[in-house]
Design a protein around this motif. Structure first.
Motif, PDB file in Angstrom:
ATOM      1  N   LEU A  92       1.306   8.995   6.701  1.00 22.94           N
ATOM      2  CA  LEU A  92       1.211   7.768   5.907  1.00 22.94           C
ATOM      3  C   LEU A  92       1.449   6.531   6.775  1.00 22.94           C
ATOM      4  O   LEU A  92       0.888   5.463   6.531  1.00 22.94           O
ATOM      5  CB  LEU A  92       2.226   7.799   4.761  1.00 22.94           C
ATOM      6  CG  LEU A  92       1.918   8.752   3.604  1.00 22.94           C
ATOM      7  CD1 LEU A  92       3.135   8.878   2.686  1.00 22.94           C
ATOM      8  CD2 LEU A  92       0.701   8.277   2.811  1.00 22.94           C
ATOM      9  N   MET A 137      -1.652   3.708   6.013  1.00 18.81           N
ATOM     10  CA  MET A 137      -1.531   2.494   5.222  1.00 18.81           C
ATOM     11  C   MET A 137      -1.795   1.237   6.051  1.00 18.81           C
ATOM     12  O   MET A 137      -2.196   0.198   5.516  1.00 18.81           O
ATOM     13  CB  MET A 137      -0.132   2.412   4.581  1.00 18.81           C
ATOM     14  CG  MET A 137       0.173   3.540   3.608  1.00 18.81           C
ATOM     15  SD  MET A 137      -1.059   3.744   2.298  1.00 18.81           S
ATOM     16  CE  MET A 137      -1.886   5.262   2.823  1.00 18.81           C
ATOM     17  N   MET A 162      -5.497   0.906   5.912  1.00 17.67           N
ATOM     18  CA  MET A 162      -5.852   0.561   4.531  1.00 17.67           C
ATOM     19  C   MET A 162      -5.753  -0.945   4.317  1.00 17.67           C
ATOM     20  O   MET A 162      -6.582  -1.555   3.639  1.00 17.67           O
ATOM     21  CB  MET A 162      -4.906   1.258   3.552  1.00 17.67           C
ATOM     22  CG  MET A 162      -5.095   2.747   3.461  1.00 17.67           C
ATOM     23  SD  MET A 162      -6.441   3.206   2.399  1.00 17.67           S
ATOM     24  CE  MET A 162      -6.121   4.962   2.283  1.00 17.67           C
ATOM     25  N   MET A 196       0.828  -1.204   0.000  1.00 13.93           N
ATOM     26  CA  MET A 196       0.000   0.000   0.000  1.00 13.93           C
ATOM     27  C   MET A 196       0.867   1.260   0.000  1.00 13.93           C
ATOM     28  O   MET A 196       0.560   2.246  -0.678  1.00 13.93           O
ATOM     29  CB  MET A 196      -0.919   0.012   1.227  1.00 13.93           C
ATOM     30  CG  MET A 196      -2.042  -1.006   1.203  1.00 13.93           C
ATOM     31  SD  MET A 196      -3.386  -0.594   0.071  1.00 13.93           S
ATOM     32  CE  MET A 196      -2.892  -1.534  -1.382  1.00 13.93           C
ATOM     33  N   LYS A 246       2.202   2.011  -3.433  1.00 14.30           N
ATOM     34  CA  LYS A 246       1.175   2.635  -4.252  1.00 14.30           C
ATOM     35  C   LYS A 246       1.009   4.109  -3.895  1.00 14.30           C
ATOM     36  O   LYS A 246       0.843   4.968  -4.776  1.00 14.30           O
ATOM     37  CB  LYS A 246      -0.161   1.901  -4.081  1.00 14.30           C
ATOM     38  CG  LYS A 246      -0.168   0.458  -4.572  1.00 14.30           C
ATOM     39  CD  LYS A 246       0.010   0.401  -6.081  1.00 14.30           C
ATOM     40  CE  LYS A 246      -0.078  -1.017  -6.587  1.00 14.30           C
ATOM     41  NZ  LYS A 246       0.172  -1.102  -8.057  1.00 14.30           N
ATOM     42  N   ALA A 247       1.048   4.410  -2.584  1.00 13.42           N
ATOM     43  CA  ALA A 247       0.885   5.789  -2.134  1.00 13.42           C
ATOM     44  C   ALA A 247       2.030   6.675  -2.627  1.00 13.42           C
ATOM     45  O   ALA A 247       1.807   7.795  -3.098  1.00 13.42           O
ATOM     46  CB  ALA A 247       0.798   5.834  -0.605  1.00 13.42           C
ATOM     47  N   SER A 301      -9.442   0.343  -1.072  1.00 13.02           N
ATOM     48  CA  SER A 301      -8.175   0.979  -0.708  1.00 13.02           C
ATOM     49  C   SER A 301      -7.465   1.569  -1.921  1.00 13.02           C
ATOM     50  O   SER A 301      -6.800   2.605  -1.818  1.00 13.02           O
ATOM     51  CB  SER A 301      -7.269  -0.026   0.017  1.00 13.02           C
ATOM     52  OG  SER A 301      -7.130  -1.209  -0.729  1.00 13.02           O
ATOM     53  N   GLU A 302      -7.605   0.922  -3.075  1.00 12.22           N
ATOM     54  CA  GLU A 302      -6.968   1.437  -4.282  1.00 12.22           C
ATOM     55  C   GLU A 302      -7.522   2.815  -4.639  1.00 12.22           C
ATOM     56  O   GLU A 302      -6.771   3.739  -4.976  1.00 12.22           O
ATOM     57  CB  GLU A 302      -7.178   0.466  -5.451  1.00 12.22           C
ATOM     58  CG  GLU A 302      -6.440  -0.862  -5.301  1.00 12.22           C
ATOM     59  CD  GLU A 302      -7.180  -1.857  -4.414  1.00 12.22           C
ATOM     60  OE1 GLU A 302      -8.295  -1.517  -3.934  1.00 12.22           O
ATOM     61  OE2 GLU A 302      -6.650  -2.942  -4.174  1.00 12.22           O
ATOM     62  N   ILE A 315      -6.291   5.496  -2.114  1.00  9.27           N
ATOM     63  CA  ILE A 315      -4.903   5.904  -2.341  1.00  9.27           C
ATOM     64  C   ILE A 315      -4.790   6.793  -3.579  1.00  9.27           C
ATOM     65  O   ILE A 315      -4.025   7.768  -3.595  1.00  9.27           O
ATOM     66  CB  ILE A 315      -3.993   4.666  -2.444  1.00  9.27           C
ATOM     67  CG1 ILE A 315      -3.844   4.034  -1.064  1.00  9.27           C
ATOM     68  CG2 ILE A 315      -2.610   5.040  -2.993  1.00  9.27           C
ATOM     69  CD1 ILE A 315      -3.057   2.748  -1.030  1.00  9.27           C
TER      70      ILE A 315
END
Length: 412
Positions: A156, A163, A166, A67, A70-71, A185-186, A189
């Motif tokens: 974060l 995360m 998330m 996660m 991705k962030a 969650s996608e 983010i």
């Protein structure tokens, strides 16, 4: 000589393929401190209620790192400056954020050690690893301990929409089968950004935030605060308390070397030297379960009764009561316990006990979830939302309960 490939790809049932982004991250994952998380369930004793909830802290840590990747990717796309050093520090901090969890997660937090939070033990592990890896975790530790000037990096790792949350909401929902906890969650983010060094969510993502907060509330009532699993966790804490009591009286209980150490010693935060930390690093769910399997045949009635209750899932009844009735009903069940299963007065606390549950999906006293409007105005999600029930999620809700053996009272 063939060199080992440390930039591996792992297959995760939630996200698909997860990449290990650096050699340092791989080496940290291979360390015995981290591998121990394979042997600690993410949801403690919740598998006694939801049989599928057998996933581990190891799964969760990898998911959090994914996660975070991705962030970082999304924020860089939106021209937020994150250096390579900060990027790796974020991955390290989120990967290791739960490394200090004891067996069965929160169930053992105040039983193995004395009032030491798992976050404090995580920091001790990180500091020990920092020495071993020649200072390469210094920046990660600064972010983890909130001693870094860039606030959004800290958020974060730890905030009301970090995360950690998330991953655990989506993962725990998947493994428990409680669909109400499934979040997008996608999408969440993709909607994050940074404004004046603070993590924000773009206005078009507000519905995903609302779903996130509602899912969190429902997951707490249906999973994390499910009365049966909470009751089982309290029984487990009582078992460890009794085992410590018997050990201090000279009883040599069958247990692993690591567990025996903590039964014989009262360990506070100030006692955590390298020796204690290494004993703690040897503890996992297997130590506890093996001990319970042995202790269910012990001559001590309290220890054997409670251990058998967990091993054979003969769980206590958990009755929700009003705050006003709590003390009266507690005494009533104590009287029944003394009569029906001949428990001595000094041992009643092991058979009849209660507490209160608190559920608060959104904390008004913590850093708020900020929504960034199209006009670059920053407002709290409660103000931005048109859902009146969202404000109710910021109000803590309490439920009082009493646990007692089913054998003392007919339970329909």
């Amino acid at each position: 000589m063939i060199s080992e490939n440390k930039l591996k790809i792992l297959n995760d049932p939630i996200y698909g393929f997860i990449t290990i982004p650096s050699v340092l991250l791989y080496d940290l994952m291979q360390h015995p401190y981290f591998q121990r998380l394979r042997r600690i369930k993410q949801m403690g004793l919740s598998s006694l209620v939801y049989p599928g909830a057998e996933h581990t802290r190891f799964h969760h840590a990898l998911g959090c790192m994914h996660m975070m990747q991705k962030a970082v990717q999304v924020l860089r796309f939106k021209n937020v400056d994150i250096s390579k050093e900060e990027e790796e520090a974020l991955y390290i901090a989120i990967l290791l954020h739960d490394i200090g969890h004891g067996p069965f997660s929160h169930a053992m937090e105040h039983s193995i050690v004395e009032n030491v939070q798992h976050e404090e033990i995580s920091l001790l592990f990180m500091e020990a690893l920092n020495k071993e890896f020649n200072g390469k975790l210094t920046l990660a530790i600064a972010i983890f301990t909130r001693n870094y000037p860039r606030k959004f990096l800290i958020q974060l790792i730890s905030s009301q929409m970090d995360m950690d949350r998330m991953d655990y909401l989506k993962r725990d929902s998947f493994y428990s089968g409680v669909a109400e906890g499934n979040i997008n969650s996608e999408r969440l983010i993709q909607m994050i950004n940074v404004h004046n060094d603070v993590l924000v969510v773009e206005e078009k993502g507000i519905y995903s935030v609302e779903k996130f907060l509602v899912a969190r509330r429902l997951m707490y009532w249906q999973c994390y605060l499910h009365k049966t699993s909470v009751g089982a966790e309290m029984v487990l804490a009582k078992i460890l308390k009794r085992a410590k009591q018997l050990t201090l009286l000279g009883e040599d209980l069958p247990a692993s070397t690591a567990l025996k150490y903590f039964l014989k010693h009262s360990v506070t935060k100030n006692d955590f030297n390298n020796n204690v930390l290494n004993y703690f690093a040897l503890l996992d769910d297997a130590d506890i379960y093996t001990a319970l399997k042995n202790w269910q045949f012990h001559t001590d009635k309290v220890l054997s009764y409670l251990s058998s209750a967990i091993v054979n899932r003969k769980l206590f009844h958990v009755e929700l009561v009003s705050k006003s009735d709590f003390a009266l009903k507690l005494n009533h069940y104590k009287d029944l316990c003394k009569e029906k299963i001949q428990v001595d007065e000094e041992d009643l606390e092991y058979f009849i006990f209660g507490d209160k549950l608190k559920n608060q999906a959104y904390d008004l006293n913590a850093d708020p979830i900020q929504i960034c409007t199209k006009n670059n105005k920053i407002i709290d999600v409660l103000e931005a939302s048109d859902q009146y029930n969202l404000k109710a999620l910021s109000e803590p809700v309490y439920k009082y309960f009493i646990c007692y053996p089913k054998s003392i009272y007919k339970v329909d």
